[in-house]
Write an enzyme that holds these catalytic residues in place. Structure first.
Site, PDB file in Angstrom:
ATOM      1  N   VAL A   1       4.082   8.559  -1.933  1.00 29.23           N
ATOM      2  CA  VAL A   1       5.102   7.550  -2.215  1.00 29.23           C
ATOM      3  C   VAL A   1       4.369   6.243  -2.514  1.00 29.23           C
ATOM      4  CG1 VAL A   1       6.969   8.644  -0.945  1.00 29.23           C
ATOM      5  CG2 VAL A   1       5.435   7.091   0.272  1.00 29.23           C
TER       6      VAL A   1
ATOM      7  N   ASN B   1      -4.659   5.648  -2.157  1.00 32.41           N
ATOM      8  CA  ASN B   1      -4.091   4.466  -1.519  1.00 32.41           C
ATOM      9  C   ASN B   1      -5.208   3.444  -1.408  1.00 32.41           C
ATOM     10  OD1 ASN B   1      -2.624   2.615  -0.006  1.00 32.41           O
ATOM     11  ND2 ASN B   1      -2.872   3.741   1.913  1.00 32.41           N
TER      12      ASN B   1
ATOM     13  N   MET C   1       0.832  -1.195   0.000  1.00 35.89           N
ATOM     14  CA  MET C   1       0.000   0.000   0.000  1.00 35.89           C
ATOM     15  C   MET C   1       0.870   1.251   0.000  1.00 35.89           C
ATOM     16  SD  MET C   1      -3.149  -0.718  -0.212  1.00 35.89           S
ATOM     17  CE  MET C   1      -4.403  -1.942   0.117  1.00 35.89           C
ATOM     18  N   CYS C   2       0.348   2.327  -0.513  1.00 33.70           N
ATOM     19  CA  CYS C   2       1.078   3.587  -0.627  1.00 33.70           C
ATOM     20  C   CYS C   2       0.948   4.400   0.661  1.00 33.70           C
ATOM     21  CB  CYS C   2       0.531   4.390  -1.801  1.00 33.70           C
ATOM     22  SG  CYS C   2       0.458   3.463  -3.357  1.00 33.70           S
ATOM     23  N   ARG C   3       1.716   5.473   0.729  1.00 35.29           N
ATOM     24  CA  ARG C   3       1.627   6.453   1.803  1.00 35.29           C
ATOM     25  C   ARG C   3       1.529   7.835   1.173  1.00 35.29           C
ATOM     26  NH1 ARG C   3       0.106   4.113   6.257  1.00 35.29           N
ATOM     27  NH2 ARG C   3      -1.106   3.300   4.524  1.00 35.29           N
TER      28      ARG C   3
END
Length: 277
Positions: free
Chosen positions: A86, A112, A1-3
């Site tokens: 990110v 996300n 998963m993204c941040r």
């Protein structure tokens, strides 16, 4: 998963979110603490608003921690509204046009989450786009396509309503094609005036979202996970909620798709095998 992290308020340098805090976005790119994967090294991006209505943007496929240009830009650019992301890829290759934020006109968007069985839903989702929005699709991610569908469904008129209609459309499409309607969606978007964030999932397991005041004049920060260890400063936004940060402060509302009127898809009755061809 993204941040990701987003801010609206008095102008701040991007480094206040991206590089300076103890648990900055760059720190989260290789050491996230509230995600399934600690490493988010499949590229990064920032979008910021200044004197022009459309946002500036910088993206690259390098891990955020290894790009010296990102640190330099974050130290020099000062903005009252910006989004930073990110990426940990769950679909779509590691290429620049798959890196968030995505932009169209004055809008910016980052996400996300995931759509289950996206490869079987992609073609009917794309079929809903007008020619100009279809031509604007340069990447291969579900995130970019969700953003373009929201624009198609009236993001300019009603941002939260357009997102709700987009997610409802995906859920009904998956059900119509005999799949499992599973959507996990925590996103931030902006038109250069207001900052919006939504936390939503069909299974009530949406990626995390936190909020905290920032700056001296009523600014607010929205993040995937806190930027420091001060737990008292951060409020977790519950699943099934939307946040609007605007001139009058912060507004938190319930968010869902159950009441959204159904929209037909021209390919919804096409057999799954043909959609996969």
């Amino acid at each position: 998963m993204c941040r990701w992290a987003a801010y609206r308020g008095e102008p701040l340098y991007l480094e206040e979110l991206v590089t300076s805090p103890a648990h900055s976005l760059i720190e989260q790119s290789h050491c996230a603490t509230r995600a399934k994967t600690a490493t988010n090294g499949d590229g990064f991006g920032i979008a910021w608003y200044g004197d022009r209505p459309e946002p500036g943007r910088y993206r690259d496929i390098l891990p955020a921690w290894s790009d010296c240009n990102l640190r330099s830009i974050a130290r020099q650019i000062r903005s009252p509204l910006f989004l930073a992301h990110v990426r940990a890829a769950t679909g779509g290759g590691t290429r620049r046009d798959n890196c968030h934020p995505f932009v169209f006109g004055r809008w910016s968007f980052m996400h996300n989450g995931q759509i289950s069985d996206f490869e079987h839903l992609r073609r009917p989702m794309e079929s809903m786009l007008d020619n100009d929005l279809y031509a604007a699709r340069t990447g291969t991610t579900d995130s970019e396509l969700l953003f373009l569908l929201a624009l198609q469904f009236g993001l300019d008129r009603d941002p939260l309503g357009a997102i709700a209609e987009t997610l409802a459309f995906v859920e009904r499409l998956a059900d119509r094609l005999g799949g499992q309607p599973l959507v996990r969606f925590t996103a931030a978007l902006s038109d250069g005036r207001n900052l919006y964030a939504i936390r939503y999932a069909t299974d009530w397991k949406a990626p995390t979202l936190y909020a905290a005041p920032m700056g001296q004049s009523g600014g607010y920060c929205l993040v995937s996970e806190p930027l420091n260890d001060d737990d008292n400063a951060w409020v977790e936004i519950p699943d099934g909620a939307a946040v609007i940060v605007g001139e009058n402060g912060v507004d938190v509302r319930l968010f869902g798709t159950a009441e959204v009127e159904a929209r037909e898809c021209p390919l919804a009755d096409t057999p799954r095998a043909e959609l996969s061809a």
